[in-house]
Design an enzyme around this catalytic site. Sequence first.
Site, PDB file in Angstrom:
ATOM      1  N   HIS A  19       0.820  -1.210   0.000  1.00 15.15           N
ATOM      2  CA  HIS A  19       0.000   0.000   0.000  1.00 15.15           C
ATOM      3  C   HIS A  19       0.858   1.266   0.000  1.00 15.15           C
ATOM      4  CE1 HIS A  19      -3.294  -2.850   1.629  1.00 15.15           C
ATOM      5  NE2 HIS A  19      -3.262  -2.844   0.313  1.00 15.15           N
ATOM      6  N   ASP A 164      -2.946  -8.601  -7.659  1.00 16.06           N
ATOM      7  CA  ASP A 164      -2.605  -9.005  -6.289  1.00 16.06           C
ATOM      8  C   ASP A 164      -3.221 -10.359  -5.963  1.00 16.06           C
ATOM      9  OD1 ASP A 164      -1.788  -8.969  -3.651  1.00 16.06           O
ATOM     10  OD2 ASP A 164      -3.302  -7.539  -2.991  1.00 16.06           O
TER      11      ASP A 164
HETATM   12  N1  SAM Z   1      -5.674  -6.334  -3.139  1.00 13.42           N
HETATM   13  C1  SAM Z   1      -6.220  -6.522  -1.797  1.00 13.42           C
HETATM   14  C2  SAM Z   1      -5.614  -5.496  -0.876  1.00 13.42           C
HETATM   15  O1  SAM Z   1      -4.434  -5.119  -1.042  1.00 13.42           O
HETATM   16  O2  SAM Z   1      -6.309  -5.028   0.031  1.00 13.42           O
HETATM   17  C3  SAM Z   1      -5.970  -7.915  -1.285  1.00 13.42           C
HETATM   18  C4  SAM Z   1      -6.358  -9.010  -2.217  1.00 13.42           C
HETATM   19  S1  SAM Z   1      -6.096 -10.642  -1.641  1.00 13.42           S
HETATM   20  C5  SAM Z   1      -4.369 -10.801  -1.586  1.00 13.42           C
HETATM   21  C6  SAM Z   1      -6.516 -11.582  -3.075  1.00 13.42           C
HETATM   22  C7  SAM Z   1      -8.005 -11.591  -3.368  1.00 13.42           C
HETATM   23  O3  SAM Z   1      -8.192 -12.113  -4.682  1.00 13.42           O
HETATM   24  C8  SAM Z   1      -8.831 -12.491  -2.449  1.00 13.42           C
HETATM   25  O4  SAM Z   1      -9.872 -11.732  -1.903  1.00 13.42           O
HETATM   26  C9  SAM Z   1      -9.360 -13.601  -3.371  1.00 13.42           C
HETATM   27  O5  SAM Z   1     -10.676 -14.006  -3.024  1.00 13.42           O
HETATM   28  C10 SAM Z   1      -9.355 -12.921  -4.714  1.00 13.42           C
HETATM   29  N2  SAM Z   1      -9.183 -13.770  -5.895  1.00 13.42           N
HETATM   30  C11 SAM Z   1      -8.499 -14.924  -6.036  1.00 13.42           C
HETATM   31  N3  SAM Z   1      -8.462 -15.309  -7.327  1.00 13.42           N
HETATM   32  C12 SAM Z   1      -9.114 -14.348  -8.036  1.00 13.42           C
HETATM   33  C13 SAM Z   1      -9.345 -14.124  -9.409  1.00 13.42           C
HETATM   34  N4  SAM Z   1      -8.906 -14.996 -10.344  1.00 13.42           N
HETATM   35  N5  SAM Z   1     -10.019 -13.015  -9.791  1.00 13.42           N
HETATM   36  C14 SAM Z   1     -10.462 -12.126  -8.872  1.00 13.42           C
HETATM   37  N6  SAM Z   1     -10.246 -12.268  -7.533  1.00 13.42           N
HETATM   38  C15 SAM Z   1      -9.578 -13.368  -7.137  1.00 13.42           C
END
Ligand code: SAM
Length: 283
Positions: A19, A164
Amino acid sequence: MLSYRHAYHAGNFADVLKHTVMVVLARSLTRKDKPFFYLDTHAGVGSYDLASMAAEKTGEWRQGIGRIWSRPDLPAALQPYLDVVRAMNPDGELLHYPGSPRVVRHFFRAQDRMWLCELHPRDVEALRVEFEDDPQVKVAFEDGFHAIKAQLPPKERRGLVLFDPSYEIKTDFRTVVNAMQEGYRRFGTGTYVIWYPVLQRRVVEKLWADVGRSGVERAVVVEQCVVPDGAEGMTGSGMIVVNPPWQFEEQMAAVLPWLTDCLAQTGSGRYRLEWLAGTADSA
Ligand code: SAM
């Protein structure tokens, strides 16, 4: 079915670095009045309750934002990041932590917009609630890797894309590079960010090499390790930034030594700030 939930990890050392980088990038896009587009391919739920059972269970945030929150000697370059966290905790007690969509939203002007992808059925609902009355934010229950084709290039012609993934699926290390390449082919002036965990050094080196040969002209890696390589679990994290903005390297160099000292758990911690393709001067 996805099992990863970011609520267990929100505000940990990796989120602090991620972040901080996103703040530097979002601020640089707001230097000009022209609108920009933000695509978050793996958005999570947008904001996190640090007193929730999930956050309490791991307590990871205590080794992340918890170490920084009350430090009186914060470097000026880290202040904008802390301002975002403070905006979520107006009473001065650290209870909430912003996810990447909230971090970028903090810097939005009326002309900017974002598209958020989330594939966990419960998390996408929470994300919808988080942004329900926000006309500048669209939430989609879709695979973020597939959104690249539909969303890029954006009509604004200025943009930032965050990949991410949770890397629950091992092929994500390759899929993320393919998706970035697809985005770059469609929208070559956008800034792309790939987050990665440091679990095994050889996997990280392969990711760097894949980005290095992907055809992008400029890519820089920012990595921070809080535990020496080879120890159990996630020992550090990094971000590869394709098309970093002007002075990105300088801004990260102003933050990384202090941040790494602050977050190191074993020994002195270590950071890297290196070009994988091109240099600052090749912009
Ligand atoms: N970017 C967020 C942050 O910094 O606050 C954290 C994201 S977390 C590491 C990864 C997220 O991606 C999870 O909520 C998961 O459910 C979702 N996810 C996993 N595979 C995905 C995909 N192919 N497309 C969209 N979301 C996905």
